[in-house]
Design a protein around this motif. Sequence first.
Motif, PDB file in Angstrom:
ATOM      1  N   SER A  29       3.007 -12.168  -7.579  1.00  0.00           N
ATOM      2  CA  SER A  29       3.674 -12.291  -6.286  1.00  0.00           C
ATOM      3  C   SER A  29       2.694 -12.373  -5.125  1.00  0.00           C
ATOM      4  O   SER A  29       3.037 -12.077  -4.004  1.00  0.00           O
ATOM      5  CB  SER A  29       4.607 -11.108  -6.063  1.00  0.00           C
ATOM      6  N   SER A  30       1.471 -12.727  -5.431  1.00  0.00           N
ATOM      7  CA  SER A  30       0.460 -12.683  -4.396  1.00  0.00           C
ATOM      8  C   SER A  30       0.731 -13.631  -3.240  1.00  0.00           C
ATOM      9  O   SER A  30       0.193 -13.479  -2.171  1.00  0.00           O
ATOM     10  CB  SER A  30      -0.920 -12.989  -4.994  1.00  0.00           C
ATOM     11  N   GLU A  31       1.574 -14.633  -3.473  1.00  0.00           N
ATOM     12  CA  GLU A  31       1.834 -15.558  -2.384  1.00  0.00           C
ATOM     13  C   GLU A  31       2.839 -15.004  -1.366  1.00  0.00           C
ATOM     14  O   GLU A  31       3.025 -15.552  -0.298  1.00  0.00           O
ATOM     15  CB  GLU A  31       2.326 -16.918  -2.924  1.00  0.00           C
TER      16      GLU A  31
ATOM     17  N   ILE B   9       8.332   1.191   4.231  1.00  0.00           N
ATOM     18  CA  ILE B   9       7.399   2.126   3.610  1.00  0.00           C
ATOM     19  C   ILE B   9       8.191   3.291   3.046  1.00  0.00           C
ATOM     20  O   ILE B   9       9.136   3.777   3.682  1.00  0.00           O
ATOM     21  CB  ILE B   9       6.381   2.582   4.660  1.00  0.00           C
ATOM     22  N   TYR B  10       7.790   3.735   1.884  1.00  0.00           N
ATOM     23  CA  TYR B  10       8.483   4.805   1.161  1.00  0.00           C
ATOM     24  C   TYR B  10       9.965   4.467   0.954  1.00  0.00           C
ATOM     25  O   TYR B  10      10.850   5.241   1.289  1.00  0.00           O
ATOM     26  CB  TYR B  10       8.346   6.147   1.889  1.00  0.00           C
ATOM     27  N   GLY B  11      10.206   3.265   0.448  1.00  0.00           N
ATOM     28  CA  GLY B  11      11.575   2.901   0.121  1.00  0.00           C
ATOM     29  C   GLY B  11      12.097   3.732  -1.046  1.00  0.00           C
ATOM     30  O   GLY B  11      11.329   4.382  -1.782  1.00  0.00           O
ATOM     31  N   ASP B  12      13.419   3.702  -1.213  1.00  0.00           N
ATOM     32  CA  ASP B  12      14.031   4.525  -2.261  1.00  0.00           C
ATOM     33  C   ASP B  12      13.646   4.052  -3.651  1.00  0.00           C
ATOM     34  O   ASP B  12      13.668   4.827  -4.599  1.00  0.00           O
ATOM     35  CB  ASP B  12      15.560   4.466  -2.126  1.00  0.00           C
ATOM     36  N   ASP B  13      13.287   2.788  -3.747  1.00  0.00           N
ATOM     37  CA  ASP B  13      13.021   2.259  -5.090  1.00  0.00           C
ATOM     38  C   ASP B  13      11.543   2.348  -5.463  1.00  0.00           C
ATOM     39  O   ASP B  13      11.123   1.754  -6.427  1.00  0.00           O
ATOM     40  CB  ASP B  13      13.481   0.794  -5.128  1.00  0.00           C
ATOM     41  N   TRP B  14      10.781   3.042  -4.673  1.00  0.00           N
ATOM     42  CA  TRP B  14       9.357   3.130  -4.993  1.00  0.00           C
ATOM     43  C   TRP B  14       9.137   3.996  -6.222  1.00  0.00           C
ATOM     44  O   TRP B  14       9.709   5.085  -6.343  1.00  0.00           O
ATOM     45  CB  TRP B  14       8.579   3.748  -3.816  1.00  0.00           C
TER      46      TRP B  14
ATOM     47  N   PHE C 194       5.986   5.853  -8.152  1.00  0.00           N
ATOM     48  CA  PHE C 194       4.567   6.223  -8.026  1.00  0.00           C
ATOM     49  C   PHE C 194       3.986   6.362  -9.419  1.00  0.00           C
ATOM     50  O   PHE C 194       4.490   7.132 -10.228  1.00  0.00           O
ATOM     51  CB  PHE C 194       4.424   7.530  -7.257  1.00  0.00           C
ATOM     52  N   LEU C 195       2.978   5.582  -9.680  1.00  0.00           N
ATOM     53  CA  LEU C 195       2.349   5.636 -10.984  1.00  0.00           C
ATOM     54  C   LEU C 195       1.000   6.324 -10.848  1.00  0.00           C
ATOM     55  O   LEU C 195       0.182   5.939 -10.011  1.00  0.00           O
ATOM     56  CB  LEU C 195       2.143   4.221 -11.528  1.00  0.00           C
ATOM     57  N   VAL C 196       0.810   7.346 -11.654  1.00  0.00           N
ATOM     58  CA  VAL C 196      -0.482   8.043 -11.615  1.00  0.00           C
ATOM     59  C   VAL C 196      -1.529   7.149 -12.221  1.00  0.00           C
ATOM     60  O   VAL C 196      -1.251   6.506 -13.222  1.00  0.00           O
ATOM     61  CB  VAL C 196      -0.367   9.371 -12.390  1.00  0.00           C
ATOM     62  N   PRO C 197      -2.722   7.018 -11.682  1.00  0.00           N
ATOM     63  CA  PRO C 197      -3.189   7.815 -10.564  1.00  0.00           C
ATOM     64  C   PRO C 197      -2.916   7.222  -9.177  1.00  0.00           C
ATOM     65  O   PRO C 197      -2.613   7.955  -8.267  1.00  0.00           O
ATOM     66  CB  PRO C 197      -4.707   7.874 -10.795  1.00  0.00           C
ATOM     67  N   ASP C 198      -2.996   5.883  -9.008  1.00  0.00           N
ATOM     68  CA  ASP C 198      -3.058   5.413  -7.619  1.00  0.00           C
ATOM     69  C   ASP C 198      -2.242   4.155  -7.380  1.00  0.00           C
ATOM     70  O   ASP C 198      -2.564   3.349  -6.537  1.00  0.00           O
ATOM     71  CB  ASP C 198      -4.515   5.187  -7.209  1.00  0.00           C
ATOM     72  N   LEU C 199      -1.196   3.967  -8.161  1.00  0.00           N
ATOM     73  CA  LEU C 199      -0.415   2.742  -7.997  1.00  0.00           C
ATOM     74  C   LEU C 199       0.987   3.078  -7.489  1.00  0.00           C
ATOM     75  O   LEU C 199       1.529   4.143  -7.771  1.00  0.00           O
ATOM     76  CB  LEU C 199      -0.300   2.000  -9.334  1.00  0.00           C
ATOM     77  N   ILE C 200       1.508   2.140  -6.718  1.00  0.00           N
ATOM     78  CA  ILE C 200       2.893   2.269  -6.265  1.00  0.00           C
ATOM     79  C   ILE C 200       3.608   0.975  -6.635  1.00  0.00           C
ATOM     80  O   ILE C 200       3.104  -0.131  -6.386  1.00  0.00           O
ATOM     81  CB  ILE C 200       2.975   2.498  -4.744  1.00  0.00           C
ATOM     82  N   PHE C 201       4.782   1.127  -7.246  1.00  0.00           N
ATOM     83  CA  PHE C 201       5.532  -0.031  -7.714  1.00  0.00           C
ATOM     84  C   PHE C 201       6.852  -0.079  -6.957  1.00  0.00           C
ATOM     85  O   PHE C 201       7.564   0.921  -6.858  1.00  0.00           O
ATOM     86  CB  PHE C 201       5.752   0.107  -9.224  1.00  0.00           C
ATOM     87  N   SER C 202       7.124  -1.218  -6.385  1.00  0.00           N
ATOM     88  CA  SER C 202       8.371  -1.363  -5.651  1.00  0.00           C
ATOM     89  C   SER C 202       9.202  -2.462  -6.307  1.00  0.00           C
ATOM     90  O   SER C 202       8.789  -3.616  -6.363  1.00  0.00           O
ATOM     91  CB  SER C 202       8.077  -1.724  -4.197  1.00  0.00           C
ATOM     92  N   VAL C 203      10.369  -2.093  -6.832  1.00  0.00           N
ATOM     93  CA  VAL C 203      11.188  -3.043  -7.572  1.00  0.00           C
ATOM     94  C   VAL C 203      11.744  -4.101  -6.625  1.00  0.00           C
ATOM     95  O   VAL C 203      11.656  -5.298  -6.892  1.00  0.00           O
ATOM     96  CB  VAL C 203      12.343  -2.318  -8.283  1.00  0.00           C
ATOM     97  N   SER C 204      12.268  -3.651  -5.509  1.00  0.00           N
ATOM     98  CA  SER C 204      12.951  -4.607  -4.637  1.00  0.00           C
ATOM     99  C   SER C 204      11.978  -5.608  -4.041  1.00  0.00           C
ATOM    100  O   SER C 204      12.323  -6.761  -3.800  1.00  0.00           O
ATOM    101  CB  SER C 204      13.693  -3.872  -3.524  1.00  0.00           C
ATOM    102  N   ASN C 205      10.760  -5.180  -3.820  1.00  0.00           N
ATOM    103  CA  ASN C 205       9.762  -6.098  -3.262  1.00  0.00           C
ATOM    104  C   ASN C 205       9.027  -6.884  -4.322  1.00  0.00           C
ATOM    105  O   ASN C 205       8.259  -7.771  -4.004  1.00  0.00           O
ATOM    106  CB  ASN C 205       8.734  -5.316  -2.448  1.00  0.00           C
ATOM    107  N   LYS C 206       9.236  -6.492  -5.541  1.00  0.00           N
ATOM    108  CA  LYS C 206       8.513  -7.093  -6.675  1.00  0.00           C
ATOM    109  C   LYS C 206       7.008  -7.009  -6.415  1.00  0.00           C
ATOM    110  O   LYS C 206       6.286  -7.977  -6.552  1.00  0.00           O
ATOM    111  CB  LYS C 206       8.927  -8.543  -6.873  1.00  0.00           C
ATOM    112  N   LEU C 207       6.546  -5.849  -6.000  1.00  0.00           N
ATOM    113  CA  LEU C 207       5.142  -5.686  -5.674  1.00  0.00           C
ATOM    114  C   LEU C 207       4.571  -4.436  -6.317  1.00  0.00           C
ATOM    115  O   LEU C 207       5.279  -3.443  -6.511  1.00  0.00           O
ATOM    116  CB  LEU C 207       4.961  -5.566  -4.155  1.00  0.00           C
ATOM    117  N   LEU C 208       3.316  -4.546  -6.627  1.00  0.00           N
ATOM    118  CA  LEU C 208       2.583  -3.371  -7.097  1.00  0.00           C
ATOM    119  C   LEU C 208       1.441  -3.141  -6.115  1.00  0.00           C
ATOM    120  O   LEU C 208       0.647  -4.042  -5.861  1.00  0.00           O
ATOM    121  CB  LEU C 208       2.030  -3.636  -8.493  1.00  0.00           C
ATOM    122  N   TRP C 209       1.367  -1.948  -5.547  1.00  0.00           N
ATOM    123  CA  TRP C 209       0.303  -1.653  -4.596  1.00  0.00           C
ATOM    124  C   TRP C 209      -0.706  -0.696  -5.199  1.00  0.00           C
ATOM    125  O   TRP C 209      -0.348   0.172  -6.008  1.00  0.00           O
ATOM    126  CB  TRP C 209       0.865  -0.993  -3.334  1.00  0.00           C
TER     127      TRP C 209
END
Lengths: 565, 528
Positions: free
Chosen positions: A263-265, A275-280, A282-297
Amino acid sequence: MVAPTSDSLTEGPIVSIRYSLDSKFIAVQRSDQEIQFWDRGSGETFSQRCKSESESILGFFWTDCPLCDIVFVKTSGLDLFAYNLESKSLQLVETRKLNVSWYVYTHESRLVLLASGMQCKTFTGFQLSSAGIIRLPKFEMAMAKSEANNKPVLAAEDIFIVTVYGRIYCLQVDRIAMLLHSYRFYRDVVVQQGSLPIYSSKVAVSVVDNVLLVHQVDAKVVILYDIYADSRAPISAPLPLLFRGFPRSNSSSLRSNREDTESSEVNISDHEAIIYGDDWTFLVPDLIFSVSNKLLWKIHLDLEAISASSSEVPSVLEFLQRRKLEASKAKQLCLSIARTVILERRPVSTVARAIDVLVSSYSHSIKTGNYLKGTKAGKTLPSGMPHTTGPKLSADASASRVDAIGKSIKYESSAGVDSESPNRFLTFSNSDSEEDASFHFFDSKIDRGKLTGAETSVSEARSSLVNNPLDANLSEQQESQLTSPAISPDEMYSFVFAPVEEEMVGEPSYLVAIIVEFLRSANLEKVEVRPNLYVLTIQLLAHSERYAELGLFVLNKVFLNLLKK
Amino acid sequence: MGLASASTATTAPEAMQLCIFDLRRGQNEGQELDKILFFYPADLPFSAQFSVIGLSEGLITFTRIFSPEAACEAIEADRHSHVFYEAEPDIWMVMVVEKSMEYEAKWRTDALRRVLKEVHSLFVMFHGSVRAMLDKDPGGVLARSHLYPFVMDYLGAFEKRSPFDECCWDFLVGKKLLMPSFRDSLKDRGTVQMLTVGREAAIEVQSLVRVLEASAGNLPCHSLILFQDLLVSTTLSPDDTVNLFAYAVLRLTPHVLSSGASSWSYLRKGATSNVSSSSILSTSGAVPEQYHGSHNNSSAGDNSSHVIRPLKLDKWSKGKDGFLATDIWGAEPSTGVSATPTVFLHQSEERMYLCAHQHKSLTLIFLIPVSSVLNGEQGLSTVKQQVLENVSLKLLKVEEKLSKGWGGENAYHVSGYRYLLVDGDRNVSRASPPGKVTTLSKESLLALNKLREEVDREKSRAQWDSAGHEKELEVSIRAKNNAWVIARVTRGKELYMVLEKANETLLYASDAVEKFSNRYCSGAFSLN
């Protein structure tokens, strides 16, 4: 960037899905009774089911334990399987019987925690590392009671396994007491280590560069803790989480960089509102996954902003000196903080404490061998740099070059450590000093692809170093390879004392006071000081005609190795 | 002048006389008395005083014909030695000591001159120059009223004490006035004795000094740190260091404060009797009359009634906060708080408050310019508390570290050697401990005294012959008792040494010096 590959699976429900550690298989949990395996090489599939209907599969994970390859966590306990290549089936190696309500596993700690009991607060832990299987003693977690007969039940999302400075901790949310309890795992005992307050009903935990981030999801802020020190005080005030796309910029307090997913585009700015949406997730150690945004931070620390948000100089320096992910950034920040406190003429005692932090950190890095390689490598090419071009500039360049080479060596050696560290696994969890070995658990296996990428960039840097050592972009790249922000006495001279001396106006006695504190600190830590600092001291004393003191310095052999030569 | 009655007290020839006079005063016939600023013993008939001063003045005038820059240094008469010191232009100090056939009366003029120099330097440090006082009060009352108690306090002979209280005199031991004699040949007045510290301790000390300096805010502050009676650190110029060090050792160190006695114990240890000065006690009570009474109606009358006596004995005490306090400087009328002493720095020509703090064996003296402290005593006490707050922790640490490294009274003893090491550039000396020096025989000490006299002469000759060229000198003497007495002078450093029980060959002696030099003087006196 790695081109995405795709595997197609047969249709059916998917409860969970995992690649094997060697990426040759995909395991798909189809139901609470069945796990299906798919050989990526041949395309063959087979299934493994529970033996009896009374038990169900809670989940599974792959392991690098020598006994087995995959572990099923069932309500009745653990099943350890080895994969049999010939028969293309799983072979049951061992079974551990116990009642399990739910479980938590992280690969970086190789630790599985099995919850049982009415309140699910009784835990049994196993560590399945390449050194074998270790069973941790059974322990109970603390839960505050709200009312007499209302007992809260612990849920899986209330438990976080984190690895900080090579130590494994379990963090447990106590919703009634609004506390985050921490437990530290040793080989034969689990010790409760104090609690952190929480300010939100929903809490998530991340670890970035050994800094513990407690997300107060409702309040939409992060509180940072450095659990190295005894104090449980946060590093800074609560900070917001901010999005940042490529390229990285330095302006915000916390940056989330998108992973290179498909989804980089997508334009990042569209998502800044949530920020801090309900669907976030948190994956240990340092990743955040957001379903609705289809993004991994991926979470990234902005050291500059964090250090700017605290006025306690010594503790900020301590914090920065422990950062390894962005060692070069941390180092530059430390140097500039050191310069600033001196130029601002802060009280000598404050500056002395700051200097103590830097010197003891350097001494420690020498002892653990982090720094030594860098300096040794630096000494092999002392004449490469023309020293005539302004002292500052050449010092700058040569220092960064030393770093780059030191780093590349360090990188190779750390790869070696990597392979053997699983053996040391439990020893390190017993001792505090082995940050290095432990650190690489972040990278191992999962990030292998990225790691090799980094290695190639190092070798590139090295080869181009010979061609054009003054290229600006290149030097940035070199510096990013630094593994320790420790500052040598030489660098203290070149980047702190010498520039400060140039800028400082008026009586030099303050600067002499600071240098004396530095000498005291260096002497205490048995760190050798280069003659150039002594020369500077002599100049300062002589310029202000303080011959009496200069005489005492000489008489008492303060300028030790200057006299030797 | 009506002073004839005072002069009848004694007719016995005084064994020691000390006078200070101004050649610019009393030029006319009949005004000769005006020249005299100080005379000891004060009860000597004026005719006798005049004869001393007249002789001295005559010699000075005569020798100035040949050497206008440096007139007379000493006269060796048949029965007396006259030692001259021009303290300030045209202000002369002369000491006359009696010669006798006794051993004890073997003087070294340079050692006596150092006494004159020291008392004058201390005087200037506290009161400013004599000339300035004379300019301020041309009548001379101001200068006389300050000089008299000061020098007498220095000599330790001013206060009338019971004959049993013998321990509290500086130069007066028992009923004898004890001037430095041949027994003190392994000492050098006017120099500083330093504590040798390791590098680590030195850095700690420097750190303390810096924090001290920084905590006085923007005030240009100076400091001096002593451990026991030894100097650890100074930020003052060599001259100021010597003066302040001398005062601290006299009146401030823990040793002085605890015993209630003055230091210079080493002066007493070795020696017995020198000069009979029994008249001091009986006559000193009447003396001030001569100076105060006669000129009381002059312009400086107010000053003379309240003269500060910094060298007065037993006037310092340690307060609860560790600061040393004294009422010598009087009290501020408004608050009743004792006034803080002030000193005049030679180098910066600035008047400074002298604050002394003591923790166990460590004495910390810091000087703050009077001009930079507002509100007088009140402002100063704020500064003092602030400084204490900042340095107290470091102070404890340094004291502990120095105490640990301190080798005791005999720390600088080198077995087999009795030595004196002088670094003239830095005004620093180190010698064998006094207890060890007393084991030397009279013959050795007499020989050394003679040798030093010789070296002094060579040095002063070299100074005038070729200014800028330093004297290199080496003398080894085999004394009557077969001891080796050795002197070496090189590059501003001097080494004196007595080797008793030594082998008879010269080679042995020079070998011993070589060894000592390599081991303790970083080879400064080695021949190679």
